[in-house]
Design a protein around this motif. Structure first.
Motif, PDB file in Angstrom:
ATOM      1  N   LEU B 167       0.935  -1.582  -0.103  1.00 47.39           N
ATOM      2  CA  LEU B 167       0.049  -0.094   0.172  1.00 47.39           C
ATOM      3  C   LEU B 167       1.238   1.811   0.521  1.00 47.39           C
ATOM      4  CD1 LEU B 167      -2.685  -1.587   2.603  1.00 47.39           C
ATOM      5  CD2 LEU B 167      -3.220  -0.400  -0.136  1.00 47.39           C
ATOM      6  N   ARG B 169       4.002   1.122  -1.191  1.00 47.11           N
ATOM      7  CA  ARG B 169       4.546   1.988  -2.254  1.00 47.11           C
ATOM      8  C   ARG B 169       3.394   2.245  -3.678  1.00 47.11           C
ATOM      9  NH1 ARG B 169       6.366  -3.258  -4.394  1.00 47.11           N
ATOM     10  NH2 ARG B 169       5.667  -4.124  -2.710  1.00 47.11           N
ATOM     11  N   ALA B 170       2.128   1.437  -3.563  1.00 47.52           N
ATOM     12  CA  ALA B 170       1.101   1.868  -4.641  1.00 47.52           C
ATOM     13  C   ALA B 170       1.390   3.544  -4.237  1.00 47.52           C
ATOM     14  CB  ALA B 170       0.251   1.209  -3.924  1.00 47.52           C
ATOM     15  N   GLU B 173       2.565   6.342  -5.962  1.00 46.79           N
ATOM     16  CA  GLU B 173       2.229   6.314  -7.469  1.00 46.79           C
ATOM     17  C   GLU B 173       1.648   6.934  -7.381  1.00 46.79           C
ATOM     18  OE1 GLU B 173       2.974   3.321 -10.372  1.00 46.79           O
ATOM     19  OE2 GLU B 173       3.641   2.068  -8.690  1.00 46.79           O
ATOM     20  N   ASP B 174       0.232   6.869  -6.770  1.00 43.60           N
ATOM     21  CA  ASP B 174      -1.062   7.404  -6.486  1.00 43.60           C
ATOM     22  C   ASP B 174      -2.376   6.953  -6.348  1.00 43.60           C
ATOM     23  OD1 ASP B 174      -4.003   7.652  -7.912  1.00 43.60           O
ATOM     24  OD2 ASP B 174      -3.962   6.167  -9.462  1.00 43.60           O
ATOM     25  N   GLU B 176      -4.898   8.241  -5.634  1.00 43.52           N
ATOM     26  CA  GLU B 176      -6.119   8.337  -5.813  1.00 43.52           C
ATOM     27  C   GLU B 176      -6.698   6.272  -5.289  1.00 43.52           C
ATOM     28  OE1 GLU B 176      -8.125  11.343  -8.048  1.00 43.52           O
ATOM     29  OE2 GLU B 176      -8.727   9.784  -9.269  1.00 43.52           O
ATOM     30  N   THR B 177      -5.961   6.179  -6.567  1.00 44.94           N
ATOM     31  CA  THR B 177      -6.492   4.625  -6.889  1.00 44.94           C
ATOM     32  C   THR B 177      -6.695   4.148  -5.499  1.00 44.94           C
ATOM     33  OG1 THR B 177      -5.984   5.151  -8.848  1.00 44.94           O
ATOM     34  CG2 THR B 177      -6.017   2.395  -8.362  1.00 44.94           C
ATOM     35  N   VAL B 178      -5.735   4.119  -4.544  1.00 46.49           N
ATOM     36  CA  VAL B 178      -5.579   3.208  -3.087  1.00 46.49           C
ATOM     37  C   VAL B 178      -6.726   4.050  -2.849  1.00 46.49           C
ATOM     38  CG1 VAL B 178      -4.056   3.181  -1.482  1.00 46.49           C
ATOM     39  CG2 VAL B 178      -2.910   3.872  -3.199  1.00 46.49           C
ATOM     40  N   SER B 179      -6.977   5.209  -2.542  1.00 47.28           N
ATOM     41  CA  SER B 179      -8.520   5.312  -2.100  1.00 47.28           C
ATOM     42  C   SER B 179      -9.262   4.800  -2.511  1.00 47.28           C
ATOM     43  CB  SER B 179      -8.822   6.864  -1.254  1.00 47.28           C
ATOM     44  OG  SER B 179      -8.193   7.372  -2.418  1.00 47.28           O
ATOM     45  N   LEU B 180      -9.608   4.645  -3.808  1.00 50.95           N
ATOM     46  CA  LEU B 180     -10.631   4.049  -4.754  1.00 50.95           C
ATOM     47  C   LEU B 180     -10.828   2.381  -4.591  1.00 50.95           C
ATOM     48  CD1 LEU B 180     -10.444   5.425  -7.870  1.00 50.95           C
ATOM     49  CD2 LEU B 180     -12.348   5.619  -6.873  1.00 50.95           C
ATOM     50  N   LEU B 181      -9.698   1.513  -3.848  1.00 49.40           N
ATOM     51  CA  LEU B 181     -10.034   0.221  -3.290  1.00 49.40           C
ATOM     52  C   LEU B 181      -9.736  -0.163  -1.857  1.00 49.40           C
ATOM     53  CD1 LEU B 181      -6.774  -0.541  -5.086  1.00 49.40           C
ATOM     54  CD2 LEU B 181      -9.009  -0.647  -5.778  1.00 49.40           C
ATOM     55  N   GLY B 182     -10.107   1.402  -1.320  1.00 45.17           N
ATOM     56  CA  GLY B 182     -11.121   1.438   0.009  1.00 45.17           C
ATOM     57  C   GLY B 182     -10.208   1.209   0.867  1.00 45.17           C
ATOM     58  N   THR B 183      -9.033   2.043   1.152  1.00 43.09           N
ATOM     59  CA  THR B 183      -8.028   1.847   2.039  1.00 43.09           C
ATOM     60  C   THR B 183      -8.292   3.454   2.957  1.00 43.09           C
ATOM     61  OG1 THR B 183      -6.448   0.889   0.586  1.00 43.09           O
ATOM     62  CG2 THR B 183      -5.524   1.563   2.276  1.00 43.09           C
ATOM     63  N   HIS B 184      -8.404   3.403   4.283  1.00 46.20           N
ATOM     64  CA  HIS B 184      -8.309   4.455   4.321  1.00 46.20           C
ATOM     65  C   HIS B 184      -6.701   4.937   4.662  1.00 46.20           C
ATOM     66  CE1 HIS B 184      -9.304   7.542   7.949  1.00 46.20           C
ATOM     67  NE2 HIS B 184      -9.953   6.612   8.379  1.00 46.20           N
ATOM     68  N   HIS B 186      -5.859   7.905   4.946  1.00 50.36           N
ATOM     69  CA  HIS B 186      -5.287   9.572   6.449  1.00 50.36           C
ATOM     70  C   HIS B 186      -4.918   8.200   7.333  1.00 50.36           C
ATOM     71  CE1 HIS B 186      -7.580  12.696   3.762  1.00 50.36           C
ATOM     72  NE2 HIS B 186      -8.755  11.643   4.519  1.00 50.36           N
TER      73      HIS B 186
END
Lengths: 230, 285
Positions: B167, B169-170, B173-174, B176-184, B186
């Motif tokens: 997470l 590393r992801a 990179e981006d 926005e996409t990490v939060s799109l996958l439901g990761t909190h 903050h």
């Protein structure tokens, strides 16, 4: 499952992109959102996910108001967006791209999506930057499926892909629909849309100018000419 | 010959401490796109906590275990209350806020512990020298090298082999996409900030018995950490390791060859790397 957008106004800076848009997606439906470039299709999807914050109007998912919620909260309610740029992490392997999206209780696990996309299984150790456009699209969709979606938002999934890959994507979309997951599909390829969709919306300058069933839409040559012709 | 071996080992030890400081800075920059000028100040807290715990209990191991956790907790609180408000602002604001935090920490340190530096004694178990043939080396310095290497390996495992690491590393990179996958997102930011700053605190503890503690060391450490990150490449774990070792070795070998120029040559090495590779050795453009 029910998604309802009511009188949604969204802006990019000062430009008013969605001008009071309303639409809904019901349980198990596959609905397309059509329209020219710049009509507001992507903004609609981004507003649903809370990436763009609507200034006015309401977006309700299973009777929960989404406007004002954070993107990750909206994702956790069960809405997965596959963005147009696909958002594959180039520094992560295919398997890691999937692993960070897994949520318990999804009807698809990593094994299931490998069975749906055998190509991804072959490339599971490869980095995201080593994938072709078609493989990236498959990975983006697979990643959304392990994320426990009740509603899938797809932004131009077949754009720029070879016809045989498009066929494969369409087959997967049919399987997703059979599994009862609702889909809101933004797509330029009308043949794909007509083959899959239960209903269509046509968007023009931030507003819905046509909505109808798949059967009705087939006969609407003037709508297609007026709003969708390139 | 053994003088050079001695200086090389010194350089490696110093380099590993620089790595611990810089890796936090670089991870934080990579994921949060946030420039932390308070990084050296948290190192300072780590070293003074080490001094206090060792003076009170005489137990260095307790300091090694607890001080980095306290520093990480302070960093977590700072992130939650102040820093998270600045993510959306340009980098100049990050610098302004964290420079303010650094000054507050430095002045608080002076008012609590006084303006004059203090020394921390080496733990009893690591007193004396390690002997191999005709070669002698202080046990504590050897311990620092090995311990930092173990931490580096554990950190590598955390970043490369766990979901949390993927997470991070992801997210670099981006986000926005990490939060799109439901990761909190903050929460991920807060934990990563606390982890990165906690590593600087750990470096402060490890360095205290070697270099003593001094209220103005934070600025110096921050400067070196930036040199390391520029040499290694922003956001790169490997870059922080290689950059840290380069800077440590250059500094240590130059004290033998040309003592007056040892600090200067660090910046010389940095300029050389920038000329060849503007994004650093392991940086992405």
């Amino acid at each position: 499952m029910k998604l309802e957008l009511n009188n949604v106004h969204s802006y990019y800076g000062k430009s008013h992109v969605l001008e009071g848009l309303s639409l809904e997606v019901g349980s198990g439906e596959l609905v397309t959102l059509l329209g020219r470039n710049g009509a507001g299709k992507t903004t609609t999807l981004r507003s649903i996910m809370g990436i763009v914050k609507p200034k006015q109007g309401s977006i309700r998912f299973n009777d929960v108001e989404l406007v004002g919620k954070e993107t990750f909260e909206i994702a956790r309610y069960g809405i997965a967006l596959v963005p147009e740029h696909r958002g594959i992490f180039s520094l992560l392997s295919v398997e890691e791209n999937l692993a960070i999206a897994v949520r318990t209780g999804s009807r698809w696990d990593i094994g299931d999506v490998y069975e749906m996309f055998p190509r991804l299984y072959e490339r599971r150790k490869n980095g995201g930057n080593e994938l072709s456009g078609g493989e990236q699209q498959m990975l983006a969709m697979a990643r959304a499926l392990v994320n426990k979606p009740e509603l899938l938002l797809l932004d131009e999934p077949t754009e720029g892909l070879a016809p045989v890959i498009v066929d494969e994507i369409v087959r997967i979309l049919e399987r997703i629909r059979e599994a009862g997951v609702s889909v809101l599909l933004v797509e330029q390829n009308l043949a794909v849309c007509e083959r899959l969709a239960d209903r269509h919306y046509v968007l023009e300058q931030g507003n819905i100018v046509y909505s109808g069933t798949g059967e009705d839409f087939r006969q609407q040559e003037s709508i297609k000419d007026r709003y969708l012709a390139v | 010959m053994s003088l050079y071996l001695f200086q090389i080992l010194n350089g490696v030890g110093l380099g590993m401490i620089y790595f611990l400081i810089s890796v936090g800075l670089t991870i934080i920059f990579g994921l949060l796109n946030f420039v932390n000028f308070a990084h050296g100040a948290f190192y300072l807290i780590g070293s003074y906590l080490c001094f206090t715990i060792v003076s009170l209990t005489g137990n260095f191991w307790l300091a090694l275990a607890i001080a980095p956790l306290i520093v990480a907790a302070l960093a977590f609180l700072t992130e939650r209350t102040l820093i998270k408000r600045a993510y959306h602002l340009p980098h100049t604001y990050h610098i302004l806020i964290t420079l303010g935090i650094a000054l507050i920490i430095q002045e608080l340190t002076i008012s609590i512990w006084g303006p004059i530096g203090k020394s921390v004694s080496v733990p009893d178990a690591l007193q004396g020298v390690f002997q191999m043939g005709h070669f002698y080396y202080p046990k504590y310095r050897l311990f620092v090298i090995i311990f930092a290497a173990v931490i580096a390996f554990a950190l590598w495992l955390l970043l490369e082999r766990t979901r949390f690491g993927a997470l991070v590393r992801a997210g670099s990179e981006d986000t926005e996409t990490v939060s799109l996958l439901g990761t909190h997102i903050h929460k991920l930011f807060s934990i990563t900030f606390a982890l990165g700053v906690g590593l600087a605190g750990l470096a402060g503890v490890l360095a205290a018995p070697i270099r003593g503690v001094h209220p103005f060391v934070g600025v110096e450490v921050l400067g070196i950490a930036f040199v390391v990150v520029v040499i290694g490449g922003m956001g790169s774990f490997t870059g922080a390791l290689v950059g840290g070792l380069i800077v440590g070795l250059v500094q240590s070998l130059m004290t033998t060859i040309w003592p007056q120029g040892s600090s200067l040559m660090i910046y010389g090495a940095m300029a050389f790397v920038i000329l060849l590779r503007p994004y650093g050795l392991f940086g992405r453009g």
